[in-house]
Design a protein around this motif. Structure first.
Motif, PDB file in Angstrom:
ATOM      1  N   VAL A   1       0.843  -1.202   0.000  1.00  0.00           N
ATOM      2  CA  VAL A   1       0.000   0.000   0.000  1.00  0.00           C
ATOM      3  C   VAL A   1       0.878   1.252   0.000  1.00  0.00           C
ATOM      4  CG1 VAL A   1      -0.263   0.027   2.541  1.00  0.00           C
ATOM      5  CG2 VAL A   1      -1.971   1.147   1.116  1.00  0.00           C
TER       6      VAL A   1
ATOM      7  N   LYS B   1      -6.258   0.099   9.651  1.00  0.00           N
ATOM      8  CA  LYS B   1      -6.059  -0.528   8.346  1.00  0.00           C
ATOM      9  C   LYS B   1      -6.813  -1.840   8.264  1.00  0.00           C
ATOM     10  CE  LYS B   1      -1.636   1.170   6.681  1.00  0.00           C
ATOM     11  NZ  LYS B   1      -0.279   0.775   6.287  1.00  0.00           N
ATOM     12  N   ALA B   2      -7.508  -2.069   7.128  1.00  0.00           N
ATOM     13  CA  ALA B   2      -8.234  -3.330   6.953  1.00  0.00           C
ATOM     14  C   ALA B   2      -7.226  -4.468   6.811  1.00  0.00           C
ATOM     15  CB  ALA B   2      -9.112  -3.251   5.713  1.00  0.00           C
ATOM     16  N   VAL B   3      -7.435  -5.511   7.607  1.00  0.00           N
ATOM     17  CA  VAL B   3      -6.525  -6.656   7.626  1.00  0.00           C
ATOM     18  C   VAL B   3      -7.373  -7.915   7.749  1.00  0.00           C
ATOM     19  CG1 VAL B   3      -4.831  -7.829   9.107  1.00  0.00           C
ATOM     20  CG2 VAL B   3      -4.561  -5.391   8.632  1.00  0.00           C
TER      21      VAL B   3
ATOM     22  N   ARG C   1      -9.607 -13.334 -11.750  1.00  0.00           N
ATOM     23  CA  ARG C   1     -10.210 -12.642 -10.618  1.00  0.00           C
ATOM     24  C   ARG C   1      -9.269 -11.533 -10.201  1.00  0.00           C
ATOM     25  NH1 ARG C   1     -11.099 -17.690  -6.721  1.00  0.00           N
ATOM     26  NH2 ARG C   1      -8.869 -17.768  -7.111  1.00  0.00           N
ATOM     27  N   LEU C   2      -9.845 -10.396  -9.829  1.00  0.00           N
ATOM     28  CA  LEU C   2      -9.067  -9.195  -9.567  1.00  0.00           C
ATOM     29  C   LEU C   2      -7.951  -9.428  -8.552  1.00  0.00           C
ATOM     30  CD1 LEU C   2      -9.177  -6.388 -10.674  1.00  0.00           C
ATOM     31  CD2 LEU C   2     -10.805  -5.753  -8.905  1.00  0.00           C
ATOM     32  N   PHE C   3      -8.230 -10.191  -7.494  1.00  0.00           N
ATOM     33  CA  PHE C   3      -7.255 -10.310  -6.406  1.00  0.00           C
ATOM     34  C   PHE C   3      -6.242 -11.422  -6.647  1.00  0.00           C
ATOM     35  CE2 PHE C   3      -9.000 -14.198  -4.803  1.00  0.00           C
ATOM     36  CZ  PHE C   3     -10.351 -14.123  -5.062  1.00  0.00           C
ATOM     37  N   ASP C   4      -6.364 -12.099  -7.783  1.00  0.00           N
ATOM     38  CA  ASP C   4      -5.617 -13.343  -7.970  1.00  0.00           C
ATOM     39  C   ASP C   4      -4.167 -13.119  -8.400  1.00  0.00           C
ATOM     40  OD1 ASP C   4      -5.501 -16.086  -7.870  1.00  0.00           O
ATOM     41  OD2 ASP C   4      -7.324 -16.338  -9.044  1.00  0.00           O
TER      42      ASP C   4
ATOM     43  N   GLY D   1      -0.026  -1.771  -6.678  1.00  0.00           N
ATOM     44  CA  GLY D   1      -1.479  -1.637  -6.587  1.00  0.00           C
ATOM     45  C   GLY D   1      -2.224  -2.834  -7.152  1.00  0.00           C
ATOM     46  N   GLU D   2      -1.486  -3.729  -7.820  1.00  0.00           N
ATOM     47  CA  GLU D   2      -2.115  -4.911  -8.429  1.00  0.00           C
ATOM     48  C   GLU D   2      -1.826  -6.179  -7.631  1.00  0.00           C
ATOM     49  OE1 GLU D   2      -4.064  -4.817 -11.204  1.00  0.00           O
ATOM     50  OE2 GLU D   2      -3.859  -2.644 -11.070  1.00  0.00           O
TER      51      GLU D   2
ATOM     52  N   GLY E   1      -2.489  -8.687  -4.826  1.00  0.00           N
ATOM     53  CA  GLY E   1      -3.538  -9.063  -3.874  1.00  0.00           C
ATOM     54  C   GLY E   1      -4.713  -8.103  -3.857  1.00  0.00           C
ATOM     55  N   ASP E   2      -5.207  -7.806  -2.656  1.00  0.00           N
ATOM     56  CA  ASP E   2      -6.339  -6.902  -2.476  1.00  0.00           C
ATOM     57  C   ASP E   2      -5.965  -5.898  -1.387  1.00  0.00           C
ATOM     58  OD1 ASP E   2      -6.799  -8.251   0.075  1.00  0.00           O
ATOM     59  OD2 ASP E   2      -7.623  -9.880  -1.116  1.00  0.00           O
ATOM     60  N   ASN E   3      -6.878  -4.988  -1.037  1.00  0.00           N
ATOM     61  CA  ASN E   3      -6.565  -3.957  -0.036  1.00  0.00           C
ATOM     62  C   ASN E   3      -5.987  -4.555   1.235  1.00  0.00           C
ATOM     63  OD1 ASN E   3      -7.031  -1.438  -1.072  1.00  0.00           O
ATOM     64  ND2 ASN E   3      -9.186  -1.362  -0.471  1.00  0.00           N
ATOM     65  N   GLN E   4      -6.640  -5.599   1.737  1.00  0.00           N
ATOM     66  CA  GLN E   4      -6.206  -6.175   3.013  1.00  0.00           C
ATOM     67  C   GLN E   4      -4.798  -6.761   2.892  1.00  0.00           C
ATOM     68  OE1 GLN E   4      -9.280  -6.488   1.605  1.00  0.00           O
ATOM     69  NE2 GLN E   4     -10.782  -7.292   3.051  1.00  0.00           N
ATOM     70  N   VAL E   5      -4.537  -7.422   1.769  1.00  0.00           N
ATOM     71  CA  VAL E   5      -3.217  -8.010   1.538  1.00  0.00           C
ATOM     72  C   VAL E   5      -2.180  -6.896   1.383  1.00  0.00           C
ATOM     73  CG1 VAL E   5      -1.826  -9.358  -0.091  1.00  0.00           C
ATOM     74  CG2 VAL E   5      -4.139 -10.116   0.504  1.00  0.00           C
ATOM     75  N   ARG E   6      -2.544  -5.849   0.639  1.00  0.00           N
ATOM     76  CA  ARG E   6      -1.591  -4.754   0.398  1.00  0.00           C
ATOM     77  C   ARG E   6      -1.258  -3.989   1.681  1.00  0.00           C
ATOM     78  NH1 ARG E   6      -4.548  -4.537  -4.527  1.00  0.00           N
ATOM     79  NH2 ARG E   6      -5.999  -2.972  -3.746  1.00  0.00           N
ATOM     80  N   ASN E   7      -2.160  -4.030   2.655  1.00  0.00           N
ATOM     81  CA  ASN E   7      -1.877  -3.361   3.928  1.00  0.00           C
ATOM     82  C   ASN E   7      -0.824  -4.107   4.747  1.00  0.00           C
ATOM     83  OD1 ASN E   7      -3.548  -1.156   3.655  1.00  0.00           O
ATOM     84  ND2 ASN E   7      -5.325  -2.138   4.617  1.00  0.00           N
TER      85      ASN E   7
ATOM     86  N   GLU F   1     -12.334  -5.885  -3.441  1.00  0.00           N
ATOM     87  CA  GLU F   1     -11.891  -7.065  -4.204  1.00  0.00           C
ATOM     88  C   GLU F   1     -11.438  -8.198  -3.284  1.00  0.00           C
ATOM     89  OE1 GLU F   1      -8.228  -6.344  -6.523  1.00  0.00           O
ATOM     90  OE2 GLU F   1      -7.836  -4.676  -5.173  1.00  0.00           O
TER      91      GLU F   1
END
Lengths: 268, 171
Positions: free
Chosen positions: A79, B56-58, A183-186, A99-100, A102-108, B131
């Motif tokens: 992130v 932060k979302a986790v 899939r977007l997060f894949d 930005g590509e 995983g997903d938001n949670q993974v990127r955090n 996502e």
């Protein structure tokens, strides 16, 4: 599932982490973002006896430019790489790739150092590191990217060696990374990266072999004046990808050619 | 060997001795007793266990409880105040953003993070922002509607508060 039991220690310096890794030997793993390691532990595909948590080590999350190099700390999260103005200004392809992942949670949670040290064939940063001749810096030495990704999940890192940063060249010319997935997060079924640098093109491919691949044949063809469409045909030269649930070897080679053409054409 | 872990969960300090292998989601459900955070998969994909860690979302299934030492955790139970549903909870209710409801806590927490980053998201921003969460009932359309509706409510609430403050100043 619940992971197998392990001993946990929390390091506050690279030296301390290295000593702890020495103490536990082969059975220990470094815990950074944990987003490859913990899923593997939950499935008990990995059962380390000890985890050395490096998240408390100050300074490893830094992102900065020194001269013509972009230094990305091992604990820089996806992130932060994605949002960093330093990265956007100096190596925008890396910000876009981040930005590509995983997903938001993974990127955090996920980190630069974790992705590189894990050396998954489907990892995105290794492709960028390899094609741009980045350097992987550890607590012991500096390793060229071309010598770092040796095989599937295999790097030259010693038991007590920790990635501290990855050093990329500054490159802010035309670029594009295309991550092809259902899939977007894949993960990428195949990924292709194109970066204009020092008057020539650098072309990299993700998930078409056990390690990332630099498509030298495409770079050379472009250098000798071939049209993009013709040059991109060389993207599958020498590739021998293994098939998986998502794609056959032939389909991956087809994607390598098509995505390479698109990446060069869409580079902006 | 057990480790001490001290966290703040929904504003309340917590301190327990835990095994290192205890996942944060199991800590929240089995040790703290907050079962609103769900477990929907074993592969870090479904997002049902999403919580906020220091805002932060986790995915709380992909973090060990020991890693939460000193952190501020917010779960679905921490959103409503004084019996008043959070705008996201109200919007999921109003817009039928759920059917079976299993994935809903995760969606709401992921959406709370999304709206904190981007208070006025487009449909595309919402799709991209969510996502990391899977729903097997709704087809997502009503979830997107719910998040948009919550964004409007929350924006509206701030404006109204601003107007009230401005009015108070004038008088």
């Amino acid at each position: 599932m619940i992971p197998a039991a392990f001993e946990y220690s929390h390091a506050t310096s690279v030296e301390e982490a290295s000593k702890l890794l020495d103490k536990y030997g082969e059975d220990a793993k470094v815990l950074a973002g944990g987003h490859s390691l913990i899923p593997l532990m939950r499935l008990r595909l990995a059962q380390p006896k000890a985890l050395v948590d490096i998240n408390g080590i100050k300074g490893l999350e830094n992102i900065e430019v020194k001269g013509s190099k972009l230094h990305v700390g091992a604990l820089a999260r996806h992130v932060d790489i994605n949002n960093s103005h330093v990265v956007k200004d100096n190596l925008p392809i890396l910000a876009e790739v981040a930005g590509e992942v995983g997903d938001n949670q993974v990127r955090n949670m996920g980190t630069m150092g974790g992705v590189v040290a894990h050396a998954d064939a489907a990892g995105d940063y290794p492709t960028i590191a390899l094609m741009l001749d980045a350097e992987v810096v550890t607590n012991k030495r500096t390793i060229q990217a071309k010598d770092f990704f040796k095989d599937l999940f295999t790097t030259p890192l010693a038991v007590n060696e920790i990635v501290t940063e990855v050093v990329f060249p500054v490159a802010n010319g035309p670029h594009k990374y295309i991550k092809f997935r259902r899939r977007l997060f894949d993960w990428a079924i195949v990924g292709a990266a194109a970066q204009k640098m020092n008057g020539g093109w650098r072309i990299g491919l993700t998930n078409v072999g056990p390690t990332p691949v630099r498509a030298k044949a495409v770079e050379d063809a472009l250098h000798s004046g071939a049209k993009v469409e013709e040059a991109a045909q060389h993207a599958s030269d020498g590739l021998d990808p293994s098939g998986d649930l998502r794609a056959s070897p032939e389909y991956k080679k087809h994607l390598a050619r098509v995505l390479t053409r698109r990446a060069i054409e869409q580079a902006g | 060997m057990k480790h001490k872990v001290a966290t703040t969960v929904n504003g309340h300090p917590q301190e327990h001795e835990v095994e290192p292998r205890l996942l944060l989601v199991h800590y929240l459900r089995d040790v703290v007793g907050l079962t609103g955070t769900h477990i929907g998969c074993d592969t870090s994909q479904c997002g049902a266990c999403t919580i906020l860690v220091d805002g932060k979302a986790v995915k709380s299934c992909t973090m060990f409880a020991v890693q939460a030492e000193g952190k501020n955790l917010t779960t679905i139970e921490g959103l409503a105040h004084d019996g008043q549903l959070h705008p996201l909870q109200q919007a999921f209710w109003d817009e039928h953003g759920l059917q079976c409801g299993y994935c809903t806590p995760g969606f709401i927490m992921a959406a709370a993070y999304l709206l904190a980053q981007n208070p006025n998201p487009t449909d595309d921003d919402i799709r991209k922002g969510l996502e990391g969460n899977l729903c097997r009932c709704t087809g997502y359309v009503n979830i997107i509607k719910s998040v948009k509706s919550a964004a409007a409510m929350m924006g509206g609430a701030t404006e109204k508060a601003g107007e009230r403050a401005a009015a108070a100043k004038r008088s």
